[in-house]
Motif scaffolding. Structure first.
Motif, PDB file in Angstrom:
ATOM      1  N   TYR A 103     -11.467  57.179  14.562  1.00 39.54           N
ATOM      2  CA  TYR A 103     -11.025  55.893  14.939  1.00 39.54           C
ATOM      3  C   TYR A 103     -12.153  55.070  14.868  1.00 39.54           C
ATOM      4  CZ  TYR A 103      -7.098  58.737  17.393  1.00 39.54           C
ATOM      5  OH  TYR A 103      -5.961  59.552  17.495  1.00 39.54           O
ATOM      6  N   SER A 104     -11.671  53.717  14.331  1.00 36.54           N
ATOM      7  CA  SER A 104     -12.794  52.865  14.387  1.00 36.54           C
ATOM      8  C   SER A 104     -12.138  51.312  14.172  1.00 36.54           C
ATOM      9  CB  SER A 104     -13.658  52.870  13.024  1.00 36.54           C
ATOM     10  OG  SER A 104     -12.780  52.764  11.796  1.00 36.54           O
ATOM     11  N   ALA A 105     -12.596  50.356  14.807  1.00 36.86           N
ATOM     12  CA  ALA A 105     -12.218  49.023  14.755  1.00 36.86           C
ATOM     13  C   ALA A 105     -13.455  48.287  15.096  1.00 36.86           C
ATOM     14  CB  ALA A 105     -11.345  48.844  16.063  1.00 36.86           C
ATOM     15  N   GLY A 106     -13.843  47.353  14.052  1.00 42.11           N
ATOM     16  CA  GLY A 106     -15.166  46.619  13.932  1.00 42.11           C
ATOM     17  C   GLY A 106     -16.420  47.511  14.314  1.00 42.11           C
ATOM     18  N   ALA A 107     -17.357  47.226  15.533  1.00 39.44           N
ATOM     19  CA  ALA A 107     -18.354  47.963  15.690  1.00 39.44           C
ATOM     20  C   ALA A 107     -18.187  49.209  16.561  1.00 39.44           C
ATOM     21  CB  ALA A 107     -19.411  47.096  16.463  1.00 39.44           C
ATOM     22  N   LEU A 108     -16.817  49.513  16.809  1.00 39.63           N
ATOM     23  CA  LEU A 108     -16.705  50.653  17.672  1.00 39.63           C
ATOM     24  C   LEU A 108     -16.113  51.873  16.847  1.00 39.63           C
ATOM     25  CD1 LEU A 108     -14.790  48.488  20.395  1.00 39.63           C
ATOM     26  CD2 LEU A 108     -16.774  49.739  20.750  1.00 39.63           C
ATOM     27  N   GLU A 109     -16.725  52.849  16.799  1.00 44.26           N
ATOM     28  CA  GLU A 109     -15.879  54.110  16.564  1.00 44.26           C
ATOM     29  C   GLU A 109     -16.005  55.170  17.520  1.00 44.26           C
ATOM     30  OE1 GLU A 109     -17.676  55.980  12.949  1.00 44.26           O
ATOM     31  OE2 GLU A 109     -19.221  54.144  12.928  1.00 44.26           O
ATOM     32  N   VAL A 110     -14.781  55.629  17.586  1.00 42.85           N
ATOM     33  CA  VAL A 110     -14.672  57.012  18.350  1.00 42.85           C
ATOM     34  C   VAL A 110     -14.116  58.055  17.554  1.00 42.85           C
ATOM     35  CG1 VAL A 110     -13.737  58.068  20.534  1.00 42.85           C
ATOM     36  CG2 VAL A 110     -14.467  55.456  20.637  1.00 42.85           C
ATOM     37  N   LEU A 113     -25.022  56.627  19.894  1.00 42.37           N
ATOM     38  CA  LEU A 113     -24.332  57.884  20.067  1.00 42.37           C
ATOM     39  C   LEU A 113     -23.960  57.770  21.580  1.00 42.37           C
ATOM     40  CD1 LEU A 113     -22.811  60.438  19.161  1.00 42.37           C
ATOM     41  CD2 LEU A 113     -24.998  61.500  19.598  1.00 42.37           C
ATOM     42  N   VAL A 114     -22.605  58.009  21.953  1.00 45.14           N
ATOM     43  CA  VAL A 114     -22.054  58.111  23.412  1.00 45.14           C
ATOM     44  C   VAL A 114     -21.336  59.442  23.421  1.00 45.14           C
ATOM     45  CG1 VAL A 114     -20.862  56.923  25.373  1.00 45.14           C
ATOM     46  CG2 VAL A 114     -21.997  55.679  23.494  1.00 45.14           C
ATOM     47  N   LEU A 163     -15.560  51.750  29.352  1.00 47.20           N
ATOM     48  CA  LEU A 163     -15.919  50.378  29.062  1.00 47.20           C
ATOM     49  C   LEU A 163     -17.304  49.932  28.459  1.00 47.20           C
ATOM     50  CD1 LEU A 163     -13.896  48.408  32.170  1.00 47.20           C
ATOM     51  CD2 LEU A 163     -13.111  49.051  29.823  1.00 47.20           C
ATOM     52  N   ASP A 164     -18.207  51.031  28.838  1.00 48.77           N
ATOM     53  CA  ASP A 164     -19.368  51.108  28.499  1.00 48.77           C
ATOM     54  C   ASP A 164     -19.582  50.932  26.931  1.00 48.77           C
ATOM     55  OD1 ASP A 164     -20.008  51.230  31.240  1.00 48.77           O
ATOM     56  OD2 ASP A 164     -20.545  53.293  31.014  1.00 48.77           O
ATOM     57  N   LEU A 165     -18.568  51.425  26.247  1.00 49.73           N
ATOM     58  CA  LEU A 165     -18.537  51.416  24.655  1.00 49.73           C
ATOM     59  C   LEU A 165     -18.574  49.903  24.282  1.00 49.73           C
ATOM     60  CD1 LEU A 165     -15.935  54.461  24.070  1.00 49.73           C
ATOM     61  CD2 LEU A 165     -18.290  54.526  23.726  1.00 49.73           C
ATOM     62  N   VAL A 166     -17.571  49.279  24.795  1.00 47.33           N
ATOM     63  CA  VAL A 166     -17.316  47.872  24.904  1.00 47.33           C
ATOM     64  C   VAL A 166     -18.649  47.153  25.064  1.00 47.33           C
ATOM     65  CG1 VAL A 166     -16.037  45.846  25.093  1.00 47.33           C
ATOM     66  CG2 VAL A 166     -14.909  48.066  25.095  1.00 47.33           C
ATOM     67  N   TRP A 167     -19.227  47.282  26.001  1.00 51.49           N
ATOM     68  CA  TRP A 167     -20.468  46.631  26.568  1.00 51.49           C
ATOM     69  C   TRP A 167     -21.841  46.820  25.694  1.00 51.49           C
ATOM     70  CZ3 TRP A 167     -25.696  47.411  27.429  1.00 51.49           C
ATOM     71  CH2 TRP A 167     -26.429  46.609  28.233  1.00 51.49           C
ATOM     72  N   GLY A 226     -24.349  43.757  20.569  1.00 53.90           N
ATOM     73  CA  GLY A 226     -24.919  44.096  19.115  1.00 53.90           C
ATOM     74  C   GLY A 226     -25.024  45.519  18.496  1.00 53.90           C
ATOM     75  N   ALA A 227     -24.776  46.565  19.179  1.00 55.57           N
ATOM     76  CA  ALA A 227     -24.854  47.877  18.593  1.00 55.57           C
ATOM     77  C   ALA A 227     -23.703  48.268  17.875  1.00 55.57           C
ATOM     78  CB  ALA A 227     -25.116  48.687  19.731  1.00 55.57           C
ATOM     79  N   ARG A 228     -23.724  49.111  16.838  1.00 54.89           N
ATOM     80  CA  ARG A 228     -22.560  50.011  16.498  1.00 54.89           C
ATOM     81  C   ARG A 228     -22.464  51.199  17.219  1.00 54.89           C
ATOM     82  NH1 ARG A 228     -23.825  52.169  11.292  1.00 54.89           N
ATOM     83  NH2 ARG A 228     -25.913  51.674  11.780  1.00 54.89           N
ATOM     84  N   VAL A 229     -21.449  51.427  17.958  1.00 51.70           N
ATOM     85  CA  VAL A 229     -20.896  52.443  18.710  1.00 51.70           C
ATOM     86  C   VAL A 229     -20.259  53.620  18.017  1.00 51.70           C
ATOM     87  CG1 VAL A 229     -20.105  52.928  20.974  1.00 51.70           C
ATOM     88  CG2 VAL A 229     -21.166  50.872  20.477  1.00 51.70           C
ATOM     89  N   LEU A 230     -20.976  54.930  18.373  1.00 52.75           N
ATOM     90  CA  LEU A 230     -20.203  56.074  17.949  1.00 52.75           C
ATOM     91  C   LEU A 230     -20.094  57.259  19.061  1.00 52.75           C
ATOM     92  CD1 LEU A 230     -19.303  58.192  16.232  1.00 52.75           C
ATOM     93  CD2 LEU A 230     -21.630  59.036  15.818  1.00 52.75           C
ATOM     94  N   GLY A 231     -18.777  56.728  19.644  1.00 56.06           N
ATOM     95  CA  GLY A 231     -18.417  57.537  21.002  1.00 56.06           C
ATOM     96  C   GLY A 231     -17.706  58.784  20.334  1.00 56.06           C
ATOM     97  N   VAL A 232     -17.973  60.089  21.355  1.00 58.72           N
ATOM     98  CA  VAL A 232     -17.279  61.196  20.627  1.00 58.72           C
ATOM     99  C   VAL A 232     -16.540  61.746  21.980  1.00 58.72           C
ATOM    100  CG1 VAL A 232     -17.599  63.634  19.717  1.00 58.72           C
ATOM    101  CG2 VAL A 232     -19.311  61.775  19.159  1.00 58.72           C
ATOM    102  N   GLU A 233     -15.152  62.055  21.531  1.00 61.23           N
ATOM    103  CA  GLU A 233     -14.268  62.462  22.750  1.00 61.23           C
ATOM    104  C   GLU A 233     -13.312  63.480  22.448  1.00 61.23           C
ATOM    105  OE1 GLU A 233     -13.935  62.067  26.078  1.00 61.23           O
ATOM    106  OE2 GLU A 233     -12.097  63.260  25.899  1.00 61.23           O
ATOM    107  N   LEU A 234     -13.129  64.439  23.170  1.00 57.39           N
ATOM    108  CA  LEU A 234     -12.269  65.673  22.927  1.00 57.39           C
ATOM    109  C   LEU A 234     -10.978  65.302  22.875  1.00 57.39           C
ATOM    110  CD1 LEU A 234     -12.706  68.709  22.632  1.00 57.39           C
ATOM    111  CD2 LEU A 234     -12.469  68.837  24.794  1.00 57.39           C
ATOM    112  N   ALA A 235     -10.410  64.481  23.652  1.00 56.89           N
ATOM    113  CA  ALA A 235      -9.095  64.410  24.210  1.00 56.89           C
ATOM    114  C   ALA A 235      -8.432  62.923  23.353  1.00 56.89           C
ATOM    115  CB  ALA A 235      -8.765  63.934  25.686  1.00 56.89           C
TER     116      ALA A 235
END
Ligand SMILES: C[S@@+](CC[C@H](N)C(=O)[O-])C[C@H]1O[C@@H](n2cnc3c(N)ncnc32)[C@H](O)[C@@H]1O
Length: 215
Positions: free
Chosen positions: A92-99, A40-41, A48-52, A57-66
């Motif tokens: 929004y999701s693409a591969g291992a990245l969700e925001v 969780l981010v 860019l930390d989400l991409v790193w 190998g993590a699945r990333v869940l970012g949360v952002e207001l804007a």
């Protein structure tokens, strides 16, 4: 800090907090996690930390207001996200990245039930005192026990400059996260020589700290 404040910052491209490189504390102190761990981010911006993290190998869940931030993130990464509505969020999701675009405080325990890690750089310190207390309480309430994490903070003389970013001294970090979290400082650097506006305002020090967290 109300939603309008941040929406306006993004609309005017006043995003001095955005880093053009991956955060060095993240690279130095991020724990090794099993592949596929979900991180969780909160208040993630277009970091860019989400991409790193996804690269580890993590699945990333970012949360952002804007929405501008979320759309810029995927566009700058050359990704075309799928977008679905889920509760209070546009996801929004693409591969291992969700925001997830929406208010962090609307996130539920169900939403993060499989998150085993947390990364906070410039999230807690983006919030004024009452909100950051609520922020930590909310994370503590929704994240599962055993969750590990990394927190990056700033500590300076708040009387010379108003936030954000807000100064959150070590004692306050420990008090805020005392409700169930183990907090270990892993690094502290005075970065005043990198902090133009802090120097101009008369700050005598600008301590950046990284903490490992465990719930
Ligand atoms: C100081 S920026 C940090 C962004 C990112 N962590 C980074 O390191 O670049 C804080 C971000 O939190 C977002 N934000 C503020 N309040 C929020 C909330 N209640 N829910 C979700 N995002 C929020 C803002 O739009 C902004 O992008």
């Amino acid at each position: 800090m109300q939603a309008d404040f941040w929406q306006e910052r993004w609309q005017r491209n006043q995003i001095g907090f955005h880093q053009a490189v991956v955060n060095p504390y993240l690279q130095r102190h991020w724990p090794v996690l099993p592949p596929g761990s979900r991180v969780l981010v909160p208040l993630c911006g277009k970091s860019l930390d989400l991409v790193w993290l996804a690269g580890q190998g993590a699945r990333v869940l970012g949360v952002e207001l804007a929405p501008q931030a979320v759309e810029a993130f995927f566009a700058e990464q050359g990704l075309q996200p799928a977008v679905v509505r889920r509760g209070a969020f546009d996801c929004y999701s693409a591969g291992a990245l969700e925001v997830w675009c929406g208010d962090f405080f609307a996130l539920t325990a169900d939403d993060v039930a499989d998150c085993t890690a947390l990364y906070d750089r410039a999230a807690m310190i983006a919030l004024p005192p009452d909100m950051r207390q609520r922020y930590v309480r909310h994370l503590t309430a929704i994240l599962p026990a055993g969750c590990v994490g990394l927190l990056v903070t700033l500590d300076y003389d708040q009387s010379v400059l108003a936030g954000p970013p807000f100064s959150v001294p070590d004692e306050e970090v420990r008090a805020l996260w005392s409700g169930g979290w183990q907090v270990d400082q892993v690094e502290c650097r005075d970065i005043l020589d990198e902090g133009g506006k802090f120097v101009s305002a008369g700050a005598q020090r600008l301590d950046e700290r990284a903490y490992r967290l465990k719930l």
